[in-house]
Design an enzyme around this catalytic site. Structure first.
Site, PDB file in Angstrom:
ATOM      1  N   ASP A   1       0.850  -1.193   0.000  1.00 18.30           N
ATOM      2  CA  ASP A   1       0.000   0.000   0.000  1.00 18.30           C
ATOM      3  C   ASP A   1       0.885   1.242   0.000  1.00 18.30           C
ATOM      4  OD1 ASP A   1       0.682  -0.548   2.841  1.00 18.30           O
ATOM      5  OD2 ASP A   1      -0.574   1.207   3.236  1.00 18.30           O
TER       6      ASP A   1
ATOM      7  N   GLU B   1      -0.100  -0.502   5.786  1.00 21.49           N
ATOM      8  CA  GLU B   1       0.912   0.094   6.672  1.00 21.49           C
ATOM      9  C   GLU B   1       0.789   1.601   6.724  1.00 21.49           C
ATOM     10  OE1 GLU B   1       4.617   1.947   7.988  1.00 21.49           O
ATOM     11  OE2 GLU B   1       3.733   2.077   5.979  1.00 21.49           O
TER      12      GLU B   1
END
Length: 454
Positions: free
Chosen positions: A92, A156
């Site tokens: 991500d 994250e």
């Protein structure tokens, strides 16, 4: 019997690495469905899973974590009795911010001035490619001498803790003798660096309400309590005159005793405008690695274009507080919340919501794994000795893993050196750095296996 030398193999694999990173960067994998479709993250996760399967990984799975994101897991068994190493990255990314400020499309890898530009090239899709390169080089040089687990996180950047909670619920899944977190970076391009500390973080949203609805500023301004003005005053209470963070009860005078960060270098790295001073007190290293730092990262208020002459009834802000090693993020959250409740002016109604949190981390840089990494980096970076630095950012998973596996050694390396401009526009990665760190990781895995066999 070994095959091709690792540095030569990695060099030969770099065109493939560029092509793969191009494919991975193309996914707009911001783990916030309010910003980009969830399908973008799902596509990136599937791509990572397919890459692991093509490298012979077993038990490859997309793990549905409690925050709604997916992490990708795989296992590559090594020789019998070999140690297990967990390799971490995340797919991500941060939103691209102002796309018009990018010199090339943020989700199209573009080569320019010797670097590869695109969101996630350094943070941290490039980290996953680094792991792949290291493993491929070892295969060409006689085989991977350790058992390898790979975990690639899907949220994250959001700080919502999905993988942490999943790992706690499945404590055997990520167990390893050593863990390599591929999400930090060198202090400078060409200077091999391991990160020894991470600041933790807490993220809060605060809302102030003062009126039942907006009012005409001519008829009511001057007596009606303005929520936006109240918010400005509240946020100002979080800093001293010199810009130091001032949260009631939160210690902010720690000192950093390791590698220092010269102020002139920091000004250049941060692109501070001429004549503008830095904020805070102490050395730069004190301020960014050893002390708490508050940042207002967003405010809900009327845009300038189209604004009306109104007294605002409500205002909302999002606040990030970085928490240094030696302090507890839970306690820091309580102190920041209490500060916000105590300092809102004029009796404004205050509501505070926590939206993210992670504990700080400190590594043991004297452990055998760090010695093995130092030896590897001497080869990957000829003439350079490995350095140890702090990092002001947060990787909440580190403390979760340290708690679950107290005997595991945790190393932090990565591609996010200052020129990478992670979280900003025009993020990029140095392909030379990707190549050198892939060599270093491959040599580390070989060195580590040898040290455990003695």
């Amino acid at each position: 019997m070994t095959g091709h030398p690792i540095p030569e193999t990695v060099a030969s694999l770099m065109p493939r690495a560029k092509a793969e990173l191009t494919e991975l960067v193309a996914f707009q994998s911001v783990a916030d469905p309010a910003v980009y479709p969830r399908s973008e993250c799902e596509g990136a996760a599937e791509w990572v899973a397919a890459a692991l399967r093509s490298e012979g990984f077993q038990d490859v799975a997309l793990l549905d974590t409690p925050d709604g994101s997916q992490s990708v897991y795989g296992l590559l068994p090594g020789p019998e009795g070999a140690p297990t190493v967990l390799l971490y990255a995340h797919y991500d990314v941060q939103p691209p911010l102002d796309e018009s400020a990018w010199l090339s499309p943020p989700f199209e890898l573009t080569e320019r001035d010797g670097r590869w530009f695109g969101r996630g090239t350094a943070d941290c899709k490039g980290g996953f490619i680094m792991h792949l390169l290291a493993l491929r080089a070892l295969k060409a040089d006689g085989g991977v001498p350790v058992s390898v687990k790979v975990i690639v996180e899907g949220s994250e950047e959001q700080g919502t803790g999905g993988l942490e909670r999943y790992a706690e619920a499945h404590p055997g899944l990520l167990a390893a003798d050593t863990i390599v977190i591929g999400d930090t970076g060198n202090f400078r391009v060409g200077l091999p660096t391991v990160t020894s500390t991470l600041r933790g973080m807490t993220m809060l949203r605060v809302q102030l309400d003062t009126l039942e609805g907006n009012l005409h500023s001519g008829l009511f301004g001057g007596a009606a309590p303005d929520a936006l003005a109240a918010m400005i005053q509240l946020l100002a209470s979080l800093r001293a005159e010199d810009g130091s963070t001032t949260v009631d009860g939160l210690t902010a005078d720690e000192e950093w005793d390791g590698l220092q960060y010269p102020e002139e270098e920091f000004r250049e790295d941060a692109k501070v405008l001429d004549g503008v001073g830095l904020i805070g007190a102490g050395t730069v290293a004190d301020r960014i690695w050893a002390r708490p730092a508050v940042t207002v990262i967003g405010i809900d208020c009327p845009a300038v274009v189209g604004a009306t002459p109104s007294v605002q009834a409500s205002a909302r802000a999002q606040i990030s507080l970085r928490v240094p090693p030696g302090q507890n993020a839970d306690e820091a959250t309580k102190l920041l919340t209490a500060h916000l409740l105590a300092h809102a002016p004029w009796g404004a109604k205050v509501s505070v919501e926590q939206v993210g949190q992670g504990q700080p981390f400190r590594a043991d840089v004297t452990s055998p794994a760090y010695i093995a990494m130092a030896d590897a980096m001497r080869v990957a970076y000829p003439g350079q000795e490995m350095q140890s630095s702090g990092m002001g950012g947060s990787i909440p998973l580190c403390n979760t893993l340290a708690g679950l596996y107290p005997d595991a050694e945790i190393l932090l390396i990565g591609l996010s050196e200052p020129e990478a401009k992670i979280h900003a526009v025009n993020e990029s990665v140095s392909p030379e750095e990707l190549e050198r760190l892939s060599v270093a990781e491959a040599l580390f895995l070989r060195n580590y296996a040898a040290s455990k066999a003695v």
